[in-house]
Design a protein around this motif. Structure first.
Motif, PDB file in Angstrom:
ATOM      1  N   PRO A  59       0.820  -1.210   0.000  1.00  0.00           N
ATOM      2  CA  PRO A  59       0.000   0.000   0.000  1.00  0.00           C
ATOM      3  C   PRO A  59       0.857   1.265   0.000  1.00  0.00           C
ATOM      4  O   PRO A  59       1.915   1.308   0.628  1.00  0.00           O
ATOM      5  CB  PRO A  59      -0.816  -0.126   1.294  1.00  0.00           C
ATOM      6  CG  PRO A  59       0.005  -1.007   2.173  1.00  0.00           C
ATOM      7  CD  PRO A  59       0.715  -1.956   1.262  1.00  0.00           C
ATOM      8  N   PRO A  61       0.352   5.887  -0.745  1.00  0.00           N
ATOM      9  CA  PRO A  61      -0.596   6.973  -1.013  1.00  0.00           C
ATOM     10  C   PRO A  61      -0.294   7.693  -2.331  1.00  0.00           C
ATOM     11  O   PRO A  61       0.815   7.617  -2.870  1.00  0.00           O
ATOM     12  CB  PRO A  61      -0.355   7.917   0.164  1.00  0.00           C
ATOM     13  CG  PRO A  61       1.117   7.768   0.440  1.00  0.00           C
ATOM     14  CD  PRO A  61       1.442   6.319   0.158  1.00  0.00           C
ATOM     15  N   VAL A  98      -5.161   5.840  -0.759  1.00  0.00           N
ATOM     16  CA  VAL A  98      -4.151   4.804  -0.586  1.00  0.00           C
ATOM     17  C   VAL A  98      -4.413   3.744  -1.647  1.00  0.00           C
ATOM     18  O   VAL A  98      -5.566   3.350  -1.880  1.00  0.00           O
ATOM     19  CB  VAL A  98      -4.209   4.188   0.825  1.00  0.00           C
ATOM     20  CG1 VAL A  98      -3.227   3.016   0.940  1.00  0.00           C
ATOM     21  CG2 VAL A  98      -3.895   5.243   1.883  1.00  0.00           C
ATOM     22  N   HIS A  99      -3.358   3.298  -2.290  1.00  0.00           N
ATOM     23  CA  HIS A  99      -3.467   2.355  -3.396  1.00  0.00           C
ATOM     24  C   HIS A  99      -2.554   1.170  -3.109  1.00  0.00           C
ATOM     25  O   HIS A  99      -1.476   1.350  -2.544  1.00  0.00           O
ATOM     26  CB  HIS A  99      -3.037   3.060  -4.697  1.00  0.00           C
ATOM     27  CG  HIS A  99      -3.226   2.245  -5.921  1.00  0.00           C
ATOM     28  ND1 HIS A  99      -2.285   2.174  -6.931  1.00  0.00           N
ATOM     29  CD2 HIS A  99      -4.254   1.469  -6.316  1.00  0.00           C
ATOM     30  CE1 HIS A  99      -2.742   1.392  -7.894  1.00  0.00           C
ATOM     31  NE2 HIS A  99      -3.924   0.944  -7.545  1.00  0.00           N
ATOM     32  N   THR A 100      -2.986  -0.034  -3.453  1.00  0.00           N
ATOM     33  CA  THR A 100      -2.186  -1.222  -3.190  1.00  0.00           C
ATOM     34  C   THR A 100      -1.947  -2.001  -4.477  1.00  0.00           C
ATOM     35  O   THR A 100      -2.888  -2.283  -5.216  1.00  0.00           O
ATOM     36  CB  THR A 100      -2.873  -2.151  -2.173  1.00  0.00           C
ATOM     37  OG1 THR A 100      -3.103  -1.426  -0.965  1.00  0.00           O
ATOM     38  CG2 THR A 100      -2.001  -3.357  -1.868  1.00  0.00           C
ATOM     39  N   TYR A 271      -1.972  11.817   5.474  1.00  0.00           N
ATOM     40  CA  TYR A 271      -1.720  10.388   5.278  1.00  0.00           C
ATOM     41  C   TYR A 271      -1.370   9.709   6.596  1.00  0.00           C
ATOM     42  O   TYR A 271      -1.914   8.646   6.933  1.00  0.00           O
ATOM     43  CB  TYR A 271      -0.601  10.193   4.259  1.00  0.00           C
ATOM     44  CG  TYR A 271      -0.150   8.765   4.122  1.00  0.00           C
ATOM     45  CD1 TYR A 271      -1.044   7.755   3.733  1.00  0.00           C
ATOM     46  CD2 TYR A 271       1.171   8.397   4.385  1.00  0.00           C
ATOM     47  CE1 TYR A 271      -0.635   6.441   3.605  1.00  0.00           C
ATOM     48  CE2 TYR A 271       1.587   7.085   4.262  1.00  0.00           C
ATOM     49  CZ  TYR A 271       0.678   6.108   3.876  1.00  0.00           C
ATOM     50  OH  TYR A 271       1.089   4.804   3.762  1.00  0.00           O
ATOM     51  N   LYS A 277      -8.296   7.434   2.474  1.00  0.00           N
ATOM     52  CA  LYS A 277      -8.932   6.120   2.440  1.00  0.00           C
ATOM     53  C   LYS A 277      -8.407   5.295   1.272  1.00  0.00           C
ATOM     54  O   LYS A 277      -7.919   5.820   0.278  1.00  0.00           O
ATOM     55  CB  LYS A 277     -10.453   6.276   2.332  1.00  0.00           C
ATOM     56  CG  LYS A 277     -11.057   7.142   3.438  1.00  0.00           C
ATOM     57  CD  LYS A 277     -10.720   6.600   4.822  1.00  0.00           C
ATOM     58  CE  LYS A 277     -11.337   7.465   5.920  1.00  0.00           C
ATOM     59  NZ  LYS A 277     -10.936   7.013   7.270  1.00  0.00           N
ATOM     60  N   HIS A 278      -8.548   3.982   1.417  1.00  0.00           N
ATOM     61  CA  HIS A 278      -8.095   3.090   0.356  1.00  0.00           C
ATOM     62  C   HIS A 278      -9.007   3.212  -0.852  1.00  0.00           C
ATOM     63  O   HIS A 278     -10.227   3.351  -0.716  1.00  0.00           O
ATOM     64  CB  HIS A 278      -8.057   1.638   0.848  1.00  0.00           C
ATOM     65  CG  HIS A 278      -7.209   0.755  -0.007  1.00  0.00           C
ATOM     66  ND1 HIS A 278      -7.673   0.202  -1.173  1.00  0.00           N
ATOM     67  CD2 HIS A 278      -5.904   0.356   0.122  1.00  0.00           C
ATOM     68  CE1 HIS A 278      -6.707  -0.526  -1.722  1.00  0.00           C
ATOM     69  NE2 HIS A 278      -5.627  -0.444  -0.961  1.00  0.00           N
ATOM     70  N   SER A 280     -10.066   1.091  -2.779  1.00  0.00           N
ATOM     71  CA  SER A 280     -11.067   0.016  -2.854  1.00  0.00           C
ATOM     72  C   SER A 280     -12.356   0.382  -2.141  1.00  0.00           C
ATOM     73  O   SER A 280     -13.394  -0.255  -2.346  1.00  0.00           O
ATOM     74  CB  SER A 280     -10.500  -1.284  -2.271  1.00  0.00           C
ATOM     75  OG  SER A 280     -10.198  -1.125  -0.890  1.00  0.00           O
ATOM     76  N   THR A 281     -12.319   1.417  -1.297  1.00  0.00           N
ATOM     77  CA  THR A 281     -13.520   1.840  -0.563  1.00  0.00           C
ATOM     78  C   THR A 281     -14.253   2.976  -1.257  1.00  0.00           C
ATOM     79  O   THR A 281     -15.227   3.505  -0.712  1.00  0.00           O
ATOM     80  CB  THR A 281     -13.148   2.300   0.863  1.00  0.00           C
ATOM     81  OG1 THR A 281     -12.370   3.522   0.795  1.00  0.00           O
ATOM     82  CG2 THR A 281     -12.356   1.234   1.598  1.00  0.00           C
TER      83      THR A 281
END
Length: 290
Positions: A59, A61, A98-100, A271, A277-278, A280-281
């Motif tokens: 993960p 940012p 945030v990116h993974t 951060y 927030k991620h 994915s959300t």
């Protein structure tokens, strides 16, 4: 008389060991002169030949710009966020996300990942995600020229992808000896990255070979221009990138783009406080699946 585009700069970037460990070669296509590349900040050609199951990546940012991912080969991500060969994704980091990206299985992969700037008025845009799978990419195949259009309008087809800053992105294959004339906005900063073969560019027919980047001359006029490309004896395949320059100064630090250094400090603070927030959300209304 039509405005014609010509090659004015040819670069031959070299691959370097990447941050994902063994088997990762990263070729920086754009990386250090934003004034020249505006609105493009960074572009990497990432090639990975992973032999083990040790997780690579994690993960991280982003804020203040958009990431634009084109998968040339292999797979990236998993489940609802999986991208396969030919797929395209545009992530608006905007105010901060945030990116993974975790790769934990053997396999080969090649992606082009671009950082595209956001204008000051959209720097803090609400994060959003746009997925354009290969099956839904607009395609035209005429007179020996095959075009997959990922962003913008070209050859009478238009991508559904929404842009804050006008972007033209197309994967173009031209058959051996064929000449194709592409009509593109004259005021777009434009370059070609050759994936295979050779192409001769413009009326001057300057040659651009595999793994080379060719930048075109720029104009201020808000009208159409013509880009003529002729494929060599083995044909040619290239990715065409064009974008309308913003002519704004930026501050770049790590994963963040801002208008000044004070904003960079604030982004790191947000951060660390968990306010980003991620991706994915992201709400369904902000996740476009074209």
């Amino acid at each position: 008389m039509a405005i014609t585009r010509e090659l004015v700069r040819i670069e031959s970037p070299k691959g370097e060991p990447g941050f994902l460990g063994a088997g990762h070669i990263a070729r920086p296509l754009i990386y250090d002169n934003y004034e020249q590349s505006d609105p493009f900040i960074l572009l990497m050609d990432d090639m990975l030949d992973k032999k083990d199951t040790t997780p690579a990546g994690g993960p991280h940012p982003h804020a203040g710009f958009e990431t634009v991912t084109l998968v040339l080969d292999g797979e990236l991500g998993a489940d609802d966020h999986q991208l396969k060969s030919g797929d395209f994704q545009l992530m608006t980091a905007g105010s901060g996300v945030v990116h993974t990206e975790v790769i934990d299985k053997p396999g080969s992969m090649r992606i082009l990942q671009l950082w595209a700037n956001l204008g000051r008025e959209n720097r803090k845009a609400v994060p959003r995600l746009q997925d354009l799978p290969l099956d839904h990419v607009p395609v035209i195949n005429e007179n020996g020229t095959h075009i997959r259009l990922y962003s913008g309008t070209l050859a009478d087809i238009t991508s559904p992808v929404q842009n804050y800053v006008p972007l033209l992105i197309a994967d173009i294959t031209v058959e051996p000896g064929v000449t194709s004339t592409l009509k593109i906005p004259a005021n777009y900063n434009t370059f070609l990255y050759v994936l295979a073969g050779t192409v001769q560019v413009g009326e001057l027919k300057n040659s651009l070979h595999k793994d080379q980047v060719g930048w075109l001359n720029k104009f201020d006029q808000n009208e159409e221009s013509e880009l003529k490309v002729t494929a060599g004896s083995a044909g040619g395949r290239f990715v065409l990138y064009g974008g309308k320059p913003l002519h704004e100064n930026i501050v770049s630090h790590g994963p963040f783009i801002a208008d000044d250094s004070e904003e960079i400090v604030q982004l790191y603070k947000e951060y660390r406080q968990g306010k980003m927030k991620h991706i994915s959300t992201v709400p369904e209304a902000q996740h476009y699946k074209w």
